[in-house]
Design an enzyme around this catalytic site. Sequence first.
Site, PDB file in Angstrom:
ATOM      1  N   GLU A 152       0.952  -1.234   0.100  1.00 42.39           N
ATOM      2  CA  GLU A 152      -0.007  -0.219  -0.058  1.00 42.39           C
ATOM      3  C   GLU A 152       1.027   1.181   0.013  1.00 42.39           C
ATOM      4  O   GLU A 152       1.775   1.351   0.918  1.00 42.39           O
ATOM      5  CB  GLU A 152      -0.814   0.048   1.219  1.00 42.39           C
ATOM      6  N   ASP A 187      -5.649   3.107  -1.078  1.00 43.37           N
ATOM      7  CA  ASP A 187      -6.489   3.738   0.125  1.00 43.37           C
ATOM      8  C   ASP A 187      -6.525   5.107  -0.694  1.00 43.37           C
ATOM      9  O   ASP A 187      -5.578   5.934  -1.227  1.00 43.37           O
ATOM     10  CB  ASP A 187      -5.333   4.023   1.012  1.00 43.37           C
ATOM     11  N   GLN A 215      -9.615   1.242   0.427  1.00 43.60           N
ATOM     12  CA  GLN A 215     -10.029   1.983   1.584  1.00 43.60           C
ATOM     13  C   GLN A 215     -10.430   3.479   1.539  1.00 43.60           C
ATOM     14  O   GLN A 215     -10.115   4.148   0.486  1.00 43.60           O
ATOM     15  CB  GLN A 215      -8.774   1.856   2.635  1.00 43.60           C
ATOM     16  N   GLU A 251     -11.477   3.035   6.650  1.00 42.86           N
ATOM     17  CA  GLU A 251     -10.315   3.291   7.605  1.00 42.86           C
ATOM     18  C   GLU A 251     -10.174   4.840   8.266  1.00 42.86           C
ATOM     19  O   GLU A 251      -9.507   5.438   7.445  1.00 42.86           O
ATOM     20  CB  GLU A 251      -9.040   2.806   7.093  1.00 42.86           C
TER      21      GLU A 251
END
Length: 276
Positions: A152, A187, A215, A251
């Site tokens: 990530e 993300d 996310q 998140e």
Amino acid sequence: MPQFAANLSLMYTELPFLERFAAAARDGFRAVEYLFPYAHAPAQLAQQLRAHGLQQVLFNAPPGGTTRDAMATAWDAGARGTLCLAGQDAAFRAGLQQALEYASVLQCPRVHVMGGLLPAGQSHAGVQALVTERLHWAAQQAQDAGVALLIEPINGRDMPGYYLQRQDQAHALVQAVDSPRLQVQMDLYHCQIVEGDVAMKLRHYLPTGRVGHIQIAGVPDRHEPDSGELHYPYLFDVLDQLGYTGWVGCEYRPRAGTSQGLGWLQAYARMDAAEI
């Protein structure tokens, strides 16, 4: 409409960790993710999942340590992963094996392998050979275990010095390793802070099949996705248009109580239902 998973490390923090599973289920979530499970026995976590009808969709490999006790405290001690750190072969391998054992018990299909903080004076290019070699090994272990590994990009404002910060860096690594067991965790909060142009990034990368998990959080404060500079209803529609069927991990840090802040999810569900 995307499938949303509650992140139990950031959400429901008004409750003890093991009570967060029940709270997420009461609020309608059918899946959960969190940072690290290592402070709890895997059987204990599996029992919570079964009791509340939840699916575990993601957790992180340990950020450091060679024993479970050390792995459980490594994050609080400042560790942010060992992937890019020379001299950390034992911790990297022990951490991955421990994560795969948890994944087996929890029936979790994805494990995020944290990149780590670049040592002072070291460059991204300077650790590429080490990182690629470790990911080749890790991908084989994941293949044997039937688990997907994720890397990530994380923004340097929240995590200064983190090894991976851009989508193109992560995708280049996945291409270099060339294993179906290695994917990118995208993300949108981090992507917006580092690069922006989030909708076009989704349109570019999702069709490659190399994005394994998404996310979300509001930008810039990492609160609910109904505030800040990203318009998530539009981005959720983009995910639908692109045929994304994976999970979207929530998140974010609730502004107040977690349940009280879920109006964004309820409103989006109503809007989606009205369009059917």
